[in-house]
Scaffold this motif. Structure first.
Motif, PDB file in Angstrom:
ATOM      1  N   GLN A  24      -7.240  -0.468   2.292  1.00 39.89           N
ATOM      2  CA  GLN A  24      -7.405   1.203   2.494  1.00 39.89           C
ATOM      3  C   GLN A  24      -6.241   2.116   1.883  1.00 39.89           C
ATOM      4  OE1 GLN A  24     -10.232   2.415   2.626  1.00 39.89           O
ATOM      5  NE2 GLN A  24     -11.297   0.625   3.131  1.00 39.89           N
ATOM      6  N   VAL A  25      -6.981   2.923   0.974  1.00 42.29           N
ATOM      7  CA  VAL A  25      -5.698   3.900   0.423  1.00 42.29           C
ATOM      8  C   VAL A  25      -6.113   5.100   0.839  1.00 42.29           C
ATOM      9  CG1 VAL A  25      -5.058   4.150  -1.956  1.00 42.29           C
ATOM     10  CG2 VAL A  25      -5.483   1.987  -1.736  1.00 42.29           C
ATOM     11  N   PRO A  26      -4.750   5.414   1.590  1.00 41.73           N
ATOM     12  CA  PRO A  26      -4.796   6.868   2.296  1.00 41.73           C
ATOM     13  C   PRO A  26      -4.578   7.854   1.231  1.00 41.73           C
ATOM     14  CG  PRO A  26      -2.765   5.845   3.161  1.00 41.73           C
ATOM     15  CD  PRO A  26      -3.373   4.681   2.782  1.00 41.73           C
ATOM     16  N   TYR A  27      -3.996   7.727  -0.171  1.00 36.58           N
ATOM     17  CA  TYR A  27      -3.776   8.830  -0.780  1.00 36.58           C
ATOM     18  C   TYR A  27      -5.015   9.300  -1.763  1.00 36.58           C
ATOM     19  CZ  TYR A  27       0.406   6.171   0.935  1.00 36.58           C
ATOM     20  OH  TYR A  27       0.866   5.006   1.606  1.00 36.58           O
TER      21      TYR A  27
ATOM     22  N   SER B  32      -4.974  10.245  -8.836  1.00 37.75           N
ATOM     23  CA  SER B  32      -5.798  10.333 -10.195  1.00 37.75           C
ATOM     24  C   SER B  32      -6.733   9.149 -11.202  1.00 37.75           C
ATOM     25  CB  SER B  32      -4.725  11.044 -11.325  1.00 37.75           C
ATOM     26  OG  SER B  32      -4.087  10.622 -11.684  1.00 37.75           O
ATOM     27  N   VAL B  33      -6.381   8.492 -10.429  1.00 40.78           N
ATOM     28  CA  VAL B  33      -6.930   7.521 -11.104  1.00 40.78           C
ATOM     29  C   VAL B  33      -8.234   6.440 -10.426  1.00 40.78           C
ATOM     30  CG1 VAL B  33      -4.699   6.517 -12.387  1.00 40.78           C
ATOM     31  CG2 VAL B  33      -4.847   5.401 -10.732  1.00 40.78           C
ATOM     32  N   PRO B  34      -9.168   5.768 -10.993  1.00 38.04           N
ATOM     33  CA  PRO B  34      -9.880   4.891  -9.979  1.00 38.04           C
ATOM     34  C   PRO B  34      -9.565   4.081  -8.850  1.00 38.04           C
ATOM     35  CG  PRO B  34     -10.701   4.609 -11.941  1.00 38.04           C
ATOM     36  CD  PRO B  34      -9.324   5.641 -12.009  1.00 38.04           C
ATOM     37  N   VAL B  35      -9.556   4.131  -8.203  1.00 38.16           N
ATOM     38  CA  VAL B  35      -9.068   3.665  -6.633  1.00 38.16           C
ATOM     39  C   VAL B  35     -10.626   2.471  -6.201  1.00 38.16           C
ATOM     40  CG1 VAL B  35      -8.208   3.085  -4.042  1.00 38.16           C
ATOM     41  CG2 VAL B  35      -7.413   4.910  -5.938  1.00 38.16           C
ATOM     42  N   PHE B  36     -10.329   1.441  -5.819  1.00 41.45           N
ATOM     43  CA  PHE B  36     -10.627  -0.380  -5.337  1.00 41.45           C
ATOM     44  C   PHE B  36     -11.394  -0.616  -4.206  1.00 41.45           C
ATOM     45  CE2 PHE B  36     -11.616   1.168 -10.312  1.00 41.45           C
ATOM     46  CZ  PHE B  36     -12.692   0.885  -9.888  1.00 41.45           C
TER      47      PHE B  36
ATOM     48  N   VAL C 245       0.674  -0.835   0.122  1.00 43.23           N
ATOM     49  CA  VAL C 245      -0.493   0.014   0.131  1.00 43.23           C
ATOM     50  C   VAL C 245       1.209   1.274   0.079  1.00 43.23           C
ATOM     51  CG1 VAL C 245      -1.475   1.074   1.367  1.00 43.23           C
ATOM     52  CG2 VAL C 245      -1.622  -1.034   1.109  1.00 43.23           C
ATOM     53  N   PRO C 246       1.769   1.351   1.063  1.00 45.89           N
ATOM     54  CA  PRO C 246       2.351   2.618   1.046  1.00 45.89           C
ATOM     55  C   PRO C 246       3.277   2.631  -0.427  1.00 45.89           C
ATOM     56  CG  PRO C 246       2.782   1.415   2.636  1.00 45.89           C
ATOM     57  CD  PRO C 246       2.503   0.638   1.521  1.00 45.89           C
ATOM     58  N   GLU C 247       3.789   2.024  -1.463  1.00 44.39           N
ATOM     59  CA  GLU C 247       4.208   1.944  -2.445  1.00 44.39           C
ATOM     60  C   GLU C 247       3.019   2.448  -4.185  1.00 44.39           C
ATOM     61  OE1 GLU C 247       8.009  -1.490  -1.925  1.00 44.39           O
ATOM     62  OE2 GLU C 247       5.697  -1.665  -2.930  1.00 44.39           O
ATOM     63  N   ILE C 248       1.840   2.818  -3.757  1.00 45.29           N
ATOM     64  CA  ILE C 248       0.615   2.648  -4.786  1.00 45.29           C
ATOM     65  C   ILE C 248       1.304   4.386  -5.323  1.00 45.29           C
ATOM     66  CG2 ILE C 248      -1.996   3.299  -4.956  1.00 45.29           C
ATOM     67  CD1 ILE C 248      -2.005   1.071  -2.843  1.00 45.29           C
ATOM     68  N   PRO C 249       1.434   5.166  -4.401  1.00 46.03           N
ATOM     69  CA  PRO C 249       1.530   6.726  -5.411  1.00 46.03           C
ATOM     70  C   PRO C 249       3.108   6.752  -6.676  1.00 46.03           C
ATOM     71  CG  PRO C 249       1.159   7.100  -3.172  1.00 46.03           C
ATOM     72  CD  PRO C 249       1.079   6.010  -2.625  1.00 46.03           C
ATOM     73  N   ALA C 250       3.515   5.878  -5.957  1.00 44.86           N
ATOM     74  CA  ALA C 250       4.875   5.570  -7.171  1.00 44.86           C
ATOM     75  C   ALA C 250       4.825   4.491  -8.680  1.00 44.86           C
ATOM     76  CB  ALA C 250       6.250   4.776  -6.507  1.00 44.86           C
TER      77      ALA C 250
END
Length: 146
Positions: free
Chosen positions: A106-109, A112-116, A88-93
């Motif tokens: 949960q994605v705490p960021y 600009s793309v859809p998050v499921f 999860v912490p690597e998602i923004p990259a």
């Protein structure tokens, strides 16, 4: 002309591999369409979707989700899917080059793309078909918006 026939014709005329032929057909379709010469509509060109699949460690759960998601999207005609697994912490990259993010946590960021974040459905089986339908619809929606 059907996609497979265009690729086969290109391979025959130019003696290329299938993957190179696909790339050339995509380029031809885009070039002709953008020049207004009646080329293949870009909607007809197969697109590769990029999806980020995340879990706590980026190993076991995301692997299961990634394999099942890829299989179920293929059943819906989206057989060209690239999946990146991560924590999860690597998602923004990874998200900036993705079409969607699918996570078991949960994605705490703000992305600009859809998050499921209901990917736990891939583990329980409850709501899995509906989730994949929702993801496929969002991919289609994003493709038509571009």
């Amino acid at each position: 002309m059907r996609w497979e026939k265009r690729v086969a014709d290109w391979r025959w005329r130019h003696g290329t591999s299938e993957s190179l032929a696909e790339e050339c057909v995509v380029f031809d379709a885009f070039t002709l369409d953008s020049l207004g010469k009646g080329g293949v509509s870009m909607d007809a060109v197969k697109r590769t979707y990029r999806i980020v699949v995340a879990c706590g460690t980026g190993i076991a759960t995301s692997t299961h989700v990634a394999l099942k998601l890829k299989e179920m999207l293929a059943e819906r005609g989206k057989d060209r899917v690239e999946i990146v697994q991560c924590r999860v912490p690597e998602i923004p990259a990874y998200a900036e080059d993705a079409d969607a993010v699918v996570s078991t946590a949960q994605v705490p960021y703000e992305l600009s793309v859809p998050v499921f974040t209901s990917a736990i459905a891939f583990l329980t089986g409850i709501g899995m078909e509906e989730l994949v339908d929702e993801i496929a619809a969002k991919l289609d929606e994003n493709m038509s918006a571009t």
